[in-house]
Motif scaffolding. Structure first.
Motif, PDB file in Angstrom:
ATOM      1  N   ILE A  21     -38.235  13.669  36.016  1.00 39.01           N
ATOM      2  CA  ILE A  21     -37.172  14.624  36.353  1.00 39.01           C
ATOM      3  C   ILE A  21     -36.585  14.298  37.721  1.00 39.01           C
ATOM      4  O   ILE A  21     -35.380  14.322  37.914  1.00 39.01           O
ATOM      5  N   ASP A  22     -37.485  13.950  38.673  1.00 42.17           N
ATOM      6  CA  ASP A  22     -37.014  13.681  40.029  1.00 42.17           C
ATOM      7  C   ASP A  22     -36.056  12.492  40.067  1.00 42.17           C
ATOM      8  O   ASP A  22     -35.179  12.427  40.908  1.00 42.17           O
ATOM      9  N   ASP A  23     -36.261  11.561  39.123  1.00 39.05           N
ATOM     10  CA  ASP A  23     -35.398  10.385  39.095  1.00 39.05           C
ATOM     11  C   ASP A  23     -33.997  10.715  38.591  1.00 39.05           C
ATOM     12  O   ASP A  23     -33.054  10.004  38.852  1.00 39.05           O
ATOM     13  N   GLU A  24     -33.905  11.785  37.835  1.00 44.92           N
ATOM     14  CA  GLU A  24     -32.599  12.155  37.296  1.00 44.92           C
ATOM     15  C   GLU A  24     -31.678  12.541  38.441  1.00 44.92           C
ATOM     16  O   GLU A  24     -32.112  13.048  39.453  1.00 44.92           O
ATOM     17  N   GLU A  25     -30.386  12.323  38.241  1.00 48.91           N
ATOM     18  CA  GLU A  25     -29.478  12.748  39.296  1.00 48.91           C
ATOM     19  C   GLU A  25     -29.513  14.276  39.351  1.00 48.91           C
ATOM     20  O   GLU A  25     -29.789  14.939  38.357  1.00 48.91           O
ATOM     21  N   ASP A  26     -29.278  14.829  40.519  1.00 46.09           N
ATOM     22  CA  ASP A  26     -29.335  16.273  40.669  1.00 46.09           C
ATOM     23  C   ASP A  26     -28.354  16.937  39.716  1.00 46.09           C
ATOM     24  O   ASP A  26     -27.195  16.582  39.642  1.00 46.09           O
ATOM     25  N   LEU A  27     -28.857  17.939  38.984  1.00 37.68           N
ATOM     26  CA  LEU A  27     -28.003  18.591  37.998  1.00 37.68           C
ATOM     27  C   LEU A  27     -27.119  19.643  38.639  1.00 37.68           C
ATOM     28  O   LEU A  27     -26.077  19.984  38.146  1.00 37.68           O
ATOM     29  N   PHE A  28     -27.553  20.153  39.776  1.00 37.30           N
ATOM     30  CA  PHE A  28     -26.728  21.159  40.446  1.00 37.30           C
ATOM     31  C   PHE A  28     -27.002  21.115  41.944  1.00 37.30           C
ATOM     32  O   PHE A  28     -28.025  20.627  42.385  1.00 37.30           O
ATOM     33  N   GLU A  29     -26.048  21.623  42.721  1.00 31.38           N
ATOM     34  CA  GLU A  29     -26.213  21.674  44.171  1.00 31.38           C
ATOM     35  C   GLU A  29     -26.783  23.039  44.544  1.00 31.38           C
ATOM     36  O   GLU A  29     -26.186  24.069  44.225  1.00 31.38           O
ATOM     37  N   ILE A  31     -27.615  26.299  46.634  1.00 31.04           N
ATOM     38  CA  ILE A  31     -26.693  27.068  47.475  1.00 31.04           C
ATOM     39  C   ILE A  31     -26.975  26.833  48.970  1.00 31.04           C
ATOM     40  O   ILE A  31     -26.053  26.895  49.790  1.00 31.04           O
ATOM     41  N   ASP A  32     -28.234  26.504  49.315  1.00 32.71           N
ATOM     42  CA  ASP A  32     -28.511  26.341  50.757  1.00 32.71           C
ATOM     43  C   ASP A  32     -27.904  25.055  51.331  1.00 32.71           C
ATOM     44  O   ASP A  32     -27.868  24.858  52.537  1.00 32.71           O
ATOM     45  N   LYS A  33     -27.372  24.190  50.432  1.00 41.91           N
ATOM     46  CA  LYS A  33     -26.636  23.015  50.937  1.00 41.91           C
ATOM     47  C   LYS A  33     -25.381  23.451  51.693  1.00 41.91           C
ATOM     48  O   LYS A  33     -24.792  22.678  52.450  1.00 41.91           O
ATOM     49  N   LEU A  34     -24.948  24.689  51.454  1.00 42.23           N
ATOM     50  CA  LEU A  34     -23.761  25.197  52.153  1.00 42.23           C
ATOM     51  C   LEU A  34     -23.974  25.224  53.663  1.00 42.23           C
ATOM     52  O   LEU A  34     -23.020  25.160  54.432  1.00 42.23           O
ATOM     53  N   ILE A  35     -25.244  25.300  54.061  1.00 41.07           N
ATOM     54  CA  ILE A  35     -25.546  25.345  55.498  1.00 41.07           C
ATOM     55  C   ILE A  35     -25.049  24.063  56.176  1.00 41.07           C
ATOM     56  O   ILE A  35     -24.476  24.103  57.263  1.00 41.07           O
ATOM     57  N   SER A  36     -25.193  22.936  55.455  1.00 39.84           N
ATOM     58  CA  SER A  36     -24.717  21.659  56.014  1.00 39.84           C
ATOM     59  C   SER A  36     -23.194  21.641  56.117  1.00 39.84           C
ATOM     60  O   SER A  36     -22.616  20.793  56.783  1.00 39.84           O
ATOM     61  N   GLN A  37     -22.534  22.546  55.438  1.00 44.46           N
ATOM     62  CA  GLN A  37     -21.065  22.632  55.493  1.00 44.46           C
ATOM     63  C   GLN A  37     -20.603  23.717  56.469  1.00 44.46           C
ATOM     64  O   GLN A  37     -19.448  24.150  56.431  1.00 44.46           O
ATOM     65  N   GLY A  38     -21.523  24.201  57.293  1.00 41.28           N
ATOM     66  CA  GLY A  38     -21.131  25.132  58.342  1.00 41.28           C
ATOM     67  C   GLY A  38     -21.241  26.612  57.986  1.00 41.28           C
ATOM     68  O   GLY A  38     -20.790  27.465  58.744  1.00 41.28           O
ATOM     69  N   ILE A  39     -21.826  26.918  56.831  1.00 40.66           N
ATOM     70  CA  ILE A  39     -22.024  28.329  56.476  1.00 40.66           C
ATOM     71  C   ILE A  39     -23.358  28.778  57.071  1.00 40.66           C
ATOM     72  O   ILE A  39     -24.344  28.047  56.979  1.00 40.66           O
ATOM     73  N   ASP A  49     -29.747  36.737  47.579  1.00 31.38           N
ATOM     74  CA  ASP A  49     -30.194  38.089  47.242  1.00 31.38           C
ATOM     75  C   ASP A  49     -29.364  38.680  46.105  1.00 31.38           C
ATOM     76  O   ASP A  49     -29.831  39.545  45.368  1.00 31.38           O
ATOM     77  N   ALA A  50     -28.135  38.184  45.966  1.00 30.83           N
ATOM     78  CA  ALA A  50     -27.271  38.676  44.885  1.00 30.83           C
ATOM     79  C   ALA A  50     -27.461  37.849  43.605  1.00 30.83           C
ATOM     80  O   ALA A  50     -26.712  37.993  42.643  1.00 30.83           O
ATOM     81  N   GLY A  51     -28.441  36.937  43.637  1.00 33.51           N
ATOM     82  CA  GLY A  51     -28.758  36.177  42.428  1.00 33.51           C
ATOM     83  C   GLY A  51     -27.998  34.864  42.311  1.00 33.51           C
ATOM     84  O   GLY A  51     -27.969  34.239  41.258  1.00 33.51           O
ATOM     85  N   ILE A  52     -27.361  34.416  43.393  1.00 41.47           N
ATOM     86  CA  ILE A  52     -26.590  33.167  43.348  1.00 41.47           C
ATOM     87  C   ILE A  52     -27.376  32.084  44.079  1.00 41.47           C
ATOM     88  O   ILE A  52     -27.559  32.150  45.289  1.00 41.47           O
ATOM     89  N   TYR A  53     -27.838  31.107  43.337  1.00 39.86           N
ATOM     90  CA  TYR A  53     -28.725  30.098  43.903  1.00 39.86           C
ATOM     91  C   TYR A  53     -28.150  28.693  43.880  1.00 39.86           C
ATOM     92  O   TYR A  53     -28.744  27.773  44.409  1.00 39.86           O
ATOM     93  N   THR A  54     -27.001  28.507  43.222  1.00 39.34           N
ATOM     94  CA  THR A  54     -26.404  27.175  43.199  1.00 39.34           C
ATOM     95  C   THR A  54     -24.901  27.294  43.466  1.00 39.34           C
ATOM     96  O   THR A  54     -24.306  28.358  43.273  1.00 39.34           O
ATOM     97  N   CYS A  55     -24.304  26.161  43.893  1.00 39.29           N
ATOM     98  CA  CYS A  55     -22.857  26.156  44.133  1.00 39.29           C
ATOM     99  C   CYS A  55     -22.115  26.356  42.818  1.00 39.29           C
ATOM    100  O   CYS A  55     -21.073  27.007  42.774  1.00 39.29           O
ATOM    101  N   LEU A  87     -18.671  20.293  47.976  1.00 34.62           N
ATOM    102  CA  LEU A  87     -19.920  19.754  47.429  1.00 34.62           C
ATOM    103  C   LEU A  87     -19.841  19.471  45.933  1.00 34.62           C
ATOM    104  O   LEU A  87     -20.484  18.569  45.426  1.00 34.62           O
ATOM    105  N   VAL A  88     -19.066  20.284  45.220  1.00 29.55           N
ATOM    106  CA  VAL A  88     -19.001  20.149  43.758  1.00 29.55           C
ATOM    107  C   VAL A  88     -17.540  20.121  43.326  1.00 29.55           C
ATOM    108  O   VAL A  88     -16.724  20.850  43.872  1.00 29.55           O
ATOM    109  N   ASN A  89     -17.234  19.258  42.341  1.00 26.91           N
ATOM    110  CA  ASN A  89     -15.875  19.217  41.818  1.00 26.91           C
ATOM    111  C   ASN A  89     -15.712  20.257  40.714  1.00 26.91           C
ATOM    112  O   ASN A  89     -16.306  20.151  39.651  1.00 26.91           O
ATOM    113  N   PHE A  90     -14.893  21.274  40.991  1.00 23.86           N
ATOM    114  CA  PHE A  90     -14.680  22.315  39.996  1.00 23.86           C
ATOM    115  C   PHE A  90     -13.337  22.168  39.291  1.00 23.86           C
ATOM    116  O   PHE A  90     -12.932  23.018  38.531  1.00 23.86           O
ATOM    117  N   GLY A  91     -12.660  21.079  39.605  1.00 25.98           N
ATOM    118  CA  GLY A  91     -11.322  20.902  39.037  1.00 25.98           C
ATOM    119  C   GLY A  91     -11.348  20.017  37.806  1.00 25.98           C
ATOM    120  O   GLY A  91     -12.334  19.983  37.070  1.00 25.98           O
TER     121      GLY A  91
END
Ligand code: ATP
Ligand code: MG
Length: 342
Positions: A21-29, A31-39, A49-55, A87-91
């Motif tokens: 599994i670890d070898d697989e590319e990350d399936l999702f980013e 949410i704490d990666k947002l910290i590296s983006q200045g959040i 706390d609101a149940g949102i754990y990924t971008c 971090l993620v392409n949503f388009g």
């Protein structure tokens, strides 16, 4: 189909071996990666706390939802969404990329080769598979078999992942997992440890259990979510005729949550449904039955399967509705080791 393996080989089959599994590319980013983006970490914590754990999960909420979270102003929400988009392409993506994404879909074996073939390889991840049909037709037994087969490595037609099981009818039997695990050559104790189970008593409880899953699924590799059955509590909690509209609205909300979980965490969702009498089924059809849940449920399920009893121990599965499967049937059997070929 899969013969029991010798004990030394058994260990290799266990999920504890996570390298694959670890070898697989990350399936999702996360949410704490947002910290590296200045959040700031405090705001990330509010999202969690609101149940949102990924971008990806973040983008599945409307701005109205997000500004409804205590402490998140509109300006903050804008900043958060902007950061997530980096971090993620949503388009748009190209058709080729879409094809590539489809390739990450895994098919999990049902235990019956005939049934797998009918389903194009097994139960699909990133989709909702619904099984409806008369009592004792094998819907819950398939759920138990999938609890085990999901944990097989992908080269053995498994999903190499954990299982979450939401039980609204009280029919999960952990002791049934033991012979099924043995049949697939797996250690029953380890298999049971990789299943998280909850019994739901009201439709609200059922919904809250789904909300709580995001935290678990963002931390560990899950590949299957079972809801057996998806509708039972709605039929109990909304009984009056005048409550039907409200019931369907709440049901739609729950099903939308299931769709998002399937896509956000790349899991297969297997849900069972009850059948109800269909007086409009025509006078020449004896005992006409149709799936409960109406259009709301019909639209939510990606793949709809109809189960019925056949001769003796045999069961029949018919593809009722699916985007890319022919309307065909397969015969299978319920055995001590789970679902198998007839
Ligand atoms: P319901 O609508 O009542 O929930 P279901 O479709 O979920 O029904 P299951 O519980 O999956 O039905 O299937 C029950 C059938 O499985 C019964 O016919 C039972 O005999 C069979 N079964 C259960 N355990 C075993 C076993 N260990 N070996 C063989 N058959 C079994
Ligand atoms: Mg059942």
């Amino acid at each position: 189909m899969i013969a029991a393996l010798k004990s030394e080989e058994q260990n290799q089959l266990q999920l504890v071996e996570r390298e694959e599994i670890d070898d697989e590319e990350d399936l999702f980013e996360a949410i704490d990666k947002l910290i590296s983006q200045g959040i700031n970490a405090g705001d990330v914590k509010k999202l969690q706390d609101a149940g949102i754990y990924t971008c990806n999960g973040l983008m599945m909420h409307t701005k109205k939802n997000l500004t409804g979270i205590k402490g998140l102003s509109e300006a903050k929400v804008d900043k958060i969404c902007e950061a997530a988009e980096k971090l993620v392409n949503f388009g748009y993506i190209t058709g080729s990329d879409a094809l590539l994404r489809r390739k990450s879909v895994v098919h999990i074996t049902t235990g019956s080769q005939a049934l797998d073939e009918l389903l194009g390889g097994g139960i699909e991840t990133m989709a909702i598979t619904e099984a409806f049909g008369e009592f004792r037709s094998g819907k819950t037994q398939l759920a138990h078999t999938l609890c085990v087969s999901t944990q097989l490595p992908t080269n053995m037609h498994g999903g190499n992942g954990k299982v979450a099981y939401i039980d609204t009818e009280g029919t999960f039997r952990p002791d049934r997992i033991v012979p099924i695990a043995e049949r697939f050559g797996m250690d029953p104790g380890a298999v049971l440890d990789n299943i998280i189970y909850a019994r739901a008593y009201t439709y609200e409880h059922q919904y809250n259990l789904l909300l709580g899953l995001a935290a678990k699924m963002s931390e560990e590799p899950f590949r299957l979510l079972i809801v057996d059955s998806v509708i039972a509590l709605f039929r109990v909690d909304f009984t009056g005729r005048g409550e039907l509209a409200e019931r369907q609205q709440k049901l739609a909300q729950m099903l939308s949550r299931l769709t998002k979980i399937a896509e956000e965490f790349h899991v297969a969702v297997y849900m069972t449904n009850q059948v109800i009498a269909d007086p409009g089924g025509g006078m020449f059809i004896t005992d006409p039955k149709k799936p409960a849940g109406g259009h709301v449920l019909a639209h939510a399920a990606t793949i709809r399967l109809m189960f019925r009893k056949g001769k003796g121990e045999q069961r029949v599965c018919k593809v009722f509705d699916a985007p890319n499967l022919p309307e065909a049937e397969a015969v299978f059997q319920i055995t001590q080791g789970g679902i198998a070929d007839a």
